[in-house]
Scaffold this motif. Structure first.
Motif, PDB file in Angstrom:
ATOM      1  N   LYS A  24     -16.319  16.996 -37.524  1.00  9.42           N
ATOM      2  CA  LYS A  24     -16.822  15.982 -36.599  1.00  9.42           C
ATOM      3  C   LYS A  24     -16.441  16.365 -35.173  1.00  9.42           C
ATOM      4  CE  LYS A  24     -16.323  11.202 -35.310  1.00  9.42           C
ATOM      5  NZ  LYS A  24     -15.418  11.539 -34.197  1.00  9.42           N
ATOM      6  N   THR A  28     -10.856  12.171 -30.041  1.00 12.00           N
ATOM      7  CA  THR A  28      -9.768  11.958 -29.083  1.00 12.00           C
ATOM      8  C   THR A  28      -8.548  12.749 -29.551  1.00 12.00           C
ATOM      9  OG1 THR A  28      -8.920  10.040 -30.295  1.00 12.00           O
ATOM     10  CG2 THR A  28     -10.552   9.594 -28.566  1.00 12.00           C
ATOM     11  N   LEU A  29      -7.604  12.915 -28.633  1.00 13.24           N
ATOM     12  CA  LEU A  29      -6.348  13.575 -29.003  1.00 13.24           C
ATOM     13  C   LEU A  29      -5.693  12.842 -30.173  1.00 13.24           C
ATOM     14  CD1 LEU A  29      -4.036  15.609 -28.468  1.00 13.24           C
ATOM     15  CD2 LEU A  29      -3.132  14.002 -26.776  1.00 13.24           C
ATOM     16  N   PHE A  30      -5.748  11.518 -30.138  1.00  9.38           N
ATOM     17  CA  PHE A  30      -5.147  10.704 -31.204  1.00  9.38           C
ATOM     18  C   PHE A  30      -5.762  11.020 -32.561  1.00  9.38           C
ATOM     19  CE2 PHE A  30      -5.142   6.798 -33.794  1.00  9.38           C
ATOM     20  CZ  PHE A  30      -3.776   6.591 -33.899  1.00  9.38           C
ATOM     21  N   GLU A  31      -7.092  11.138 -32.602  1.00 12.20           N
ATOM     22  CA  GLU A  31      -7.751  11.431 -33.883  1.00 12.20           C
ATOM     23  C   GLU A  31      -7.375  12.824 -34.384  1.00 12.20           C
ATOM     24  OE1 GLU A  31     -11.994  10.718 -34.112  1.00 12.20           O
ATOM     25  OE2 GLU A  31     -12.091  11.504 -36.165  1.00 12.20           O
ATOM     26  N   SER A  34      -3.959  12.604 -35.796  1.00 14.68           N
ATOM     27  CA  SER A  34      -3.974  11.885 -37.076  1.00 14.68           C
ATOM     28  C   SER A  34      -4.429  12.799 -38.193  1.00 14.68           C
ATOM     29  CB  SER A  34      -4.931  10.691 -37.025  1.00 14.68           C
ATOM     30  OG  SER A  34      -4.568   9.803 -36.014  1.00 14.68           O
ATOM     31  N   ARG A  35      -5.516  13.546 -37.935  1.00 16.91           N
ATOM     32  CA  ARG A  35      -6.045  14.440 -38.968  1.00 16.91           C
ATOM     33  C   ARG A  35      -5.026  15.516 -39.346  1.00 16.91           C
ATOM     34  NH1 ARG A  35     -12.022  15.064 -39.362  1.00 16.91           N
ATOM     35  NH2 ARG A  35     -12.930  13.165 -38.522  1.00 16.91           N
ATOM     36  N   ARG A  46       2.599  15.478 -30.551  1.00 20.90           N
ATOM     37  CA  ARG A  46       1.369  15.314 -29.781  1.00 20.90           C
ATOM     38  C   ARG A  46       1.312  16.328 -28.638  1.00 20.90           C
ATOM     39  NH1 ARG A  46       1.556   9.741 -28.931  1.00 20.90           N
ATOM     40  NH2 ARG A  46       0.359   9.388 -30.806  1.00 20.90           N
ATOM     41  N   ARG A  66     -15.093  13.531 -20.364  1.00 21.03           N
ATOM     42  CA  ARG A  66     -14.629  12.170 -20.103  1.00 21.03           C
ATOM     43  C   ARG A  66     -15.806  11.235 -20.281  1.00 21.03           C
ATOM     44  NH1 ARG A  66      -9.398  11.246 -17.771  1.00 21.03           N
ATOM     45  NH2 ARG A  66      -9.978   9.055 -17.848  1.00 21.03           N
ATOM     46  N   GLU A  67     -15.570  10.167 -21.012  1.00 14.48           N
ATOM     47  CA  GLU A  67     -16.609   9.160 -21.193  1.00 14.48           C
ATOM     48  C   GLU A  67     -15.949   7.834 -20.886  1.00 14.48           C
ATOM     49  OE1 GLU A  67     -18.977  10.125 -24.781  1.00 14.48           O
ATOM     50  OE2 GLU A  67     -19.351   7.972 -24.860  1.00 14.48           O
ATOM     51  N   ARG A  69     -13.214   5.595 -19.922  1.00 16.68           N
ATOM     52  CA  ARG A  69     -11.760   5.758 -19.898  1.00 16.68           C
ATOM     53  C   ARG A  69     -11.279   6.723 -20.979  1.00 16.68           C
ATOM     54  NH1 ARG A  69      -9.159   0.498 -21.030  1.00 16.68           N
ATOM     55  NH2 ARG A  69      -7.361   1.281 -19.926  1.00 16.68           N
ATOM     56  N   TYR A  70     -12.176   7.195 -21.834  1.00 18.34           N
ATOM     57  CA  TYR A  70     -11.747   8.035 -22.958  1.00 18.34           C
ATOM     58  C   TYR A  70     -12.035   9.507 -22.693  1.00 18.34           C
ATOM     59  CZ  TYR A  70     -13.756   3.572 -24.519  1.00 18.34           C
ATOM     60  OH  TYR A  70     -14.178   2.275 -24.596  1.00 18.34           O
ATOM     61  N   LYS A  71     -11.270  10.354 -23.376  1.00 17.83           N
ATOM     62  CA  LYS A  71     -11.488  11.798 -23.285  1.00 17.83           C
ATOM     63  C   LYS A  71     -11.726  12.332 -24.693  1.00 17.83           C
ATOM     64  CE  LYS A  71      -8.998  15.985 -21.894  1.00 17.83           C
ATOM     65  NZ  LYS A  71      -7.647  16.479 -21.545  1.00 17.83           N
ATOM     66  N   PHE A  72     -12.850  13.026 -24.871  1.00 20.02           N
ATOM     67  CA  PHE A  72     -13.205  13.556 -26.188  1.00 20.02           C
ATOM     68  C   PHE A  72     -13.188  15.080 -26.185  1.00 20.02           C
ATOM     69  CE2 PHE A  72     -15.320   9.369 -26.168  1.00 20.02           C
ATOM     70  CZ  PHE A  72     -14.771   8.839 -27.330  1.00 20.02           C
TER      71      PHE A  72
END
Lengths: 100, 130
Positions: A24, A28-31, A34-35, A46, A66-67, A69-72
């Motif tokens: 996918k 995000t960095l968080f996802e 998590s993976r 992190r 950047r989208e 406030r988020y960064k993908f």
């Protein structure tokens, strides 16, 4: 050819990150963290994941956007083409030559 | 000792009241005026009216914005809620226009998803396989 590309591919954690982004794109960095921890039981901080991503980005294999406030993070496999161009693969339609 | 109350900072309490009750489905428990338009505003899960309260706290302190901006940029949620079925909840909230930064992701026994609460926070929902 840029050493960055080979350096980026030389690490198993970075290859796992590419595997997950293949599944996918747009994480995000968080996802990604998590993976790595939940699916692959990789206990990496992190901060360390960020550093891996920076190397992948330097090699052009990961792009960030950047989208709001988020960064993908997106996968970009285009740099891998340079490898295939340098050491071309045999045409699959031709019978495979056997080396003696 | 027990956890009676936890809180999230919200940009706008009226907007937060709407999102946390009308969209997420929590129920308002306390709403006490504190002066200068601030309220002691808490919500609870409808099936646990005496359970842990969530305080929707005004985000006025100057430290809140840089703190939350940095977390949201990296997709890090500030609170986690339990649901029975993340997939079903994702479909329901998505249909209501809620923006997800992480779609449902099954990792072993746990499935999670992360959405924007429109009040400055990312929230994670999680469910455990039976």
């Amino acid at each position: 050819m840029a050493d960055d590309l080979f350096k980026a591919l030389a690490d198993p954690t970075r290859r796992t990150i590419l595997d997950e982004l293949t599944e996918k794109s747009g994480q995000t960095l968080f996802e990604i963290c998590s993976r790595l921890s939940m699916k692959h039981q990789l206990g990496i901080s992190r901060q360390a994941v960020s550093q891996h991503l920076a190397l992948l980005e330097a090699a052009g294999l990961v792009e960030t956007r950047r989208e709001g406030r988020y960064k993908f993070h997106d996968l970009n496999t285009a740099p891998l083409r340079r490898i295939a161009e340098r050491w071309p693969m045999p045409d699959p339609s031709e019978p495979e030559k056997r080396t003696p | 000792m027990r956890i009676h109350l936890t809180s999230v900072f919200v940009d706008d309490q009226a907007k937060a009241e709407h999102f946390y009750t009308e969209i997420l489905g929590f129920e308002k428990k306390h709403d006490i005026p504190l002066g200068e338009e601030a309220r002691w505003l808490t919500v609870v899960a409808p099936d646990e009216p005496d359970g842990t309260e969530l305080l929707l706290e005004p985000a006025g302190h100057p430290a809140v914005k840089p703190y939350r901006d940095a977390l949201v940029k990296d997709g890090i949620p500030l609170a986690q809620f339990a649901v029975t079925d993340v997939e079903a909840e994702y479909e329901r909230l998505h249909a209501l226009g809620v923006r997800f930064t992480q779609e449902p992701l099954a990792m072993g026994q746990v499935t999670t998803a992360v959405f924007d609460d429109t009040c400055g926070n990312l929230i994670q929902i999680a469910s455990q396989a039976q």
